[in-house]
Write a protein that holds these residues in place. Structure first.
Motif, short mmCIF file in Angstrom:
data_model
loop_
_atom_site.label_atom_id
_atom_site.label_comp_id
_atom_site.label_asym_id
_atom_site.label_seq_id
_atom_site.Cartn_x
_atom_site.Cartn_y
_atom_site.Cartn_z
N ALA A 9 37.91 38.23 39.63
CA ALA A 9 38.37 37.40 38.45
C ALA A 9 39.93 37.38 38.51
CB ALA A 9 38.09 38.29 37.19
N ALA A 10 40.81 37.79 39.40
CA ALA A 10 42.00 37.90 39.74
C ALA A 10 43.05 36.65 39.93
CB ALA A 10 42.56 39.09 40.39
N GLY A 11 42.29 35.70 40.14
CA GLY A 11 43.03 34.37 40.56
C GLY A 11 43.83 33.67 39.27
N ARG A 12 44.61 33.03 39.65
CA ARG A 12 45.56 32.54 38.66
C ARG A 12 44.78 31.11 37.84
NH1 ARG A 12 49.80 34.12 41.81
NH2 ARG A 12 49.94 32.06 43.14
N GLY A 13 44.04 30.49 38.74
CA GLY A 13 43.60 29.19 38.21
C GLY A 13 44.39 28.09 38.39
N GLU A 14 45.12 27.91 39.18
CA GLU A 14 46.25 26.94 39.24
C GLU A 14 45.55 25.54 39.41
OE1 GLU A 14 48.72 27.85 42.62
OE2 GLU A 14 49.74 29.48 41.19
N GLY A 17 44.45 24.73 35.69
CA GLY A 17 45.59 24.42 34.81
C GLY A 17 45.42 24.87 33.58
N ALA A 18 44.74 25.75 33.10
CA ALA A 18 44.80 26.19 31.82
C ALA A 18 45.96 27.08 31.21
CB ALA A 18 43.50 26.80 31.43
N ASP A 19 46.10 27.73 30.07
CA ASP A 19 47.11 28.33 29.69
C ASP A 19 46.94 29.77 29.88
OD1 ASP A 19 44.88 29.11 28.02
OD2 ASP A 19 46.15 28.50 26.09
N ARG A 20 46.03 30.31 30.82
CA ARG A 20 45.63 31.78 30.93
C ARG A 20 44.89 31.70 32.45
NH1 ARG A 20 42.21 32.59 25.80
NH2 ARG A 20 43.45 30.93 25.12
N PRO A 21 44.85 32.90 32.88
CA PRO A 21 43.96 33.12 34.14
C PRO A 21 42.47 32.39 33.80
CG PRO A 21 45.36 35.15 33.79
CD PRO A 21 45.40 34.18 32.53
N LYS A 22 42.08 31.82 34.94
CA LYS A 22 40.71 30.93 34.78
C LYS A 22 39.69 31.54 34.42
CE LYS A 22 38.72 29.48 38.61
NZ LYS A 22 38.86 28.58 39.96
N ALA A 23 39.44 33.06 34.72
CA ALA A 23 38.36 33.99 34.34
C ALA A 23 38.41 34.20 33.02
CB ALA A 23 38.37 35.27 35.14
N PHE A 24 39.53 34.13 32.01
CA PHE A 24 39.62 34.26 30.92
C PHE A 24 39.74 33.06 29.95
CE2 PHE A 24 40.52 37.96 33.46
CZ PHE A 24 40.03 39.08 32.64
N VAL A 25 39.56 31.92 30.49
CA VAL A 25 39.38 30.73 29.69
C VAL A 25 38.11 30.91 28.95
CG1 VAL A 25 38.87 28.12 30.18
CG2 VAL A 25 40.96 29.23 31.23
N PRO A 52 43.45 39.92 36.88
CA PRO A 52 45.09 39.67 37.04
C PRO A 52 45.71 40.68 36.11
CG PRO A 52 43.66 38.12 35.60
CD PRO A 52 42.67 39.22 36.04
N PRO A 53 47.27 40.49 36.47
CA PRO A 53 47.92 41.52 35.56
C PRO A 53 47.77 41.10 34.09
CG PRO A 53 48.92 40.22 37.37
CD PRO A 53 47.71 39.80 37.42
N GLY A 54 47.86 42.32 33.40
CA GLY A 54 47.90 42.26 31.79
C GLY A 54 46.51 41.86 31.16
N GLU A 55 45.47 41.70 31.95
CA GLU A 55 44.02 41.59 31.42
C GLU A 55 43.23 42.85 31.30
OE1 GLU A 55 43.33 39.03 29.60
OE2 GLU A 55 44.71 37.45 30.45
N ARG A 56 42.26 42.92 30.73
CA ARG A 56 41.51 44.13 30.48
C ARG A 56 40.07 43.99 30.89
NH1 ARG A 56 42.03 46.50 24.54
NH2 ARG A 56 40.15 47.53 25.29
N ALA A 57 39.41 44.99 31.41
CA ALA A 57 38.01 44.73 31.96
C ALA A 57 37.00 44.69 30.64
CB ALA A 57 37.60 45.90 32.85
N PRO A 58 36.16 43.84 30.76
CA PRO A 58 35.06 43.56 29.77
C PRO A 58 34.43 44.88 29.52
CG PRO A 58 34.68 41.89 31.35
CD PRO A 58 36.01 42.81 31.84
#
Ligand code: CTP
Ligand code: MG
Length: 206
Positions: A9-14, A17-25, A52-58
């Protein structure tokens, strides 16, 4: 048998193009990766999430820092668990279900890896520049998905080699001479890559 699921889940999701990493949309009311956690949790003994940096595990999962590429994220998560077999799933495929996870795990048999895939429905041509070189035999072509299930030793050996250009982990096992089996999966287990994929996934999840 202690089965571990690695959820990358660490990708940026370029491309999304959302406002956060794709897995957290948020998709149909849940962060995208939570759909996969829900499908995996009853079927495996442990879930390790590459973040990704700054996100927490579920809740109910263990987080590890992601890497610079998808393969590096898988390698980081593999190092954090001793489980065998190892199931690898993309957080970008939220339409996975418990029954499909079970199907993938049951498919390993005596192979080194078993990978979810769907027969391709488009005619696929090889093209150089803008000119067609040839039309490939569609009957022999499969579009590969995740989950991908591995014997731990086969995945560890594959990840110890050159990771360049690998778009999935099975490719690395193939390069290392491993035997990889295809498990027929529905196309509905789609990957959210672009905004239109997000719209389709959201409708299917509602
Ligand atoms: N992934 C990861 N670590 C990376 C790159 C990708 O864990 N360094 C994960 C993504 O979070 C995703 C899966 O690998 O669940 C498939 O990758 P992809 O669909 O390409 O996602 P992103 O890399 O996030 O998207 P993009 O390539 O558009 O930036
Ligand atoms: Mg990517």
């Amino acid at each position: 048998v202690f089965t571990v699921a690695i959820l990358v889940a660490a990708g940026r999701g370029e491309r999304l193009g959302a406002d956060r990493p794709k897995a957290f949309v948020v998709l149909a009311g849940r962060p995208m990766l939570e759909w996969s956690v829900a499908a995996l949790s009853g079927q495996v003994d442990e879930i390790v999430v590459a973040l990704p940096p700054g996100e927490r595990a579920p809740a109910g999962t263990r987080g590890v820092p992601g890497g610079d590429t998808r393969s590096h994220s898988v390698a980081n998560a593999l190092a954090a668990s001793a489980g065998d077999p190892v199931l690898v799933h993309d957080a970008a495929r939220p339409l996975i279900t418990p029954a499909l996870v079970r199907r993938a795990l049951d498919g390993l048999g005596d192979f080194d890896a078993a990978i979810a895939a769907a027969p391709v429905s488009d005619t696929i041509k090889e093209v150089r520049g803008d000119e067609v070189v040839r039309t490939l035999d569609r009957a022999a072509l499969w579009a590969v998905q995740t989950p991908q299930v591995f014997r731990r030793a086969a995945l560890a050996q594959a990840l110890a080699g050159d990771l360049a250009g690998a778009t999935d982990d099975a490719m690395l096992v193939e390069r290392a001479g491993g035997r990889v089996r295809v498990i027929p999966f529905p196309r509905e287990n789609l990957k959210v890559t672009t905004p239109v994929d997000r719209e389709i996934a959201e409708r299917l999840l509602c």
